[in-house]
Write a protein that holds these residues in place. Structure first.
Motif, PDB file in Angstrom:
ATOM      1  N   PRO A   1      82.256  -5.717 -24.169  1.00 52.29           N
ATOM      2  CA  PRO A   1      83.243  -5.449 -23.125  1.00 52.29           C
ATOM      3  C   PRO A   1      84.633  -5.165 -23.692  1.00 52.29           C
ATOM      4  O   PRO A   1      85.356  -4.328 -23.173  1.00 52.29           O
ATOM      5  CB  PRO A   1      83.262  -6.728 -22.285  1.00 52.29           C
ATOM      6  CG  PRO A   1      82.003  -7.428 -22.599  1.00 52.29           C
ATOM      7  CD  PRO A   1      81.608  -7.006 -23.985  1.00 52.29           C
TER       8      PRO A   1
ATOM      9  N   PRO B   1      81.018   0.798 -19.273  1.00 46.75           N
ATOM     10  CA  PRO B   1      80.581  -0.542 -19.671  1.00 46.75           C
ATOM     11  C   PRO B   1      79.076  -0.636 -19.909  1.00 46.75           C
ATOM     12  O   PRO B   1      78.614  -1.581 -20.538  1.00 46.75           O
ATOM     13  CB  PRO B   1      81.005  -1.418 -18.501  1.00 46.75           C
ATOM     14  CG  PRO B   1      81.102  -0.499 -17.342  1.00 46.75           C
ATOM     15  CD  PRO B   1      81.495   0.833 -17.897  1.00 46.75           C
TER      16      PRO B   1
ATOM     17  N   ALA C   1      84.764  -3.792 -17.504  1.00 41.78           N
ATOM     18  CA  ALA C   1      83.712  -4.034 -18.503  1.00 41.78           C
ATOM     19  C   ALA C   1      83.250  -5.493 -18.466  1.00 41.78           C
ATOM     20  O   ALA C   1      82.056  -5.774 -18.584  1.00 41.78           O
ATOM     21  CB  ALA C   1      84.214  -3.655 -19.895  1.00 41.78           C
TER      22      ALA C   1
END
Length: 120
Positions: free
Chosen positions: A7, A17, A106
């Motif tokens: 992330p 992501p 993310a």
């Protein structure tokens, strides 16, 4: 099985992501509806006010401590404080906003992956 996307890496680079390759943004802060690389559905992603809250605290600390130091060390006039700190504040906010929003999305993807599949 493929390696999970970091992330932090995906967020700071503004990448998808899911795959870490496709661009996350379509414009300055608009999220793409689909990842151009892996076709992941990104249409339901909303970071809300989370990035703004972190940015206000971070930039506020930097600017306030800088202004206090300048005032105590050199006793700047008010016009000089305005000339230095207002543009610096705007530049810092604009520079940090995109990576902060991408990082939060993310992280949401990493920890709430099922919500991403539904598009909400």
């Amino acid at each position: 099985m493929s390696q999970p996307v970091s992330p932090l890496d995906a967020g700071l680079r503004g990448r998808c992501p899911a795959c870490g390759e496709g661009r996350l943004f379509d414009g300055f802060l608009s999220i793409r509806p689909r990842c151009p690389a892996c076709r992941a559905d990104l249409s339901g992603q909303d970071s809300g006010d989370g990035p703004v809250a972190f940015i206000v605290l971070l930039v506020g600390c930097i600017v306030v401590f800088g202004a206090l130091f300048a005032e105590l060390a050199w006793a700047w006039p008010v016009w000089l404080h305005m000339l230095v700190w207002l543009p610096l504040t705007v530049l810092l906010v604009l520079a940090i906003m995109r990576p902060a929003k991408a990082l939060l999305i993310a992280l949401q993807y990493r920890h709430r992956r099922d919500d991403f599949q539904q598009g909400n």
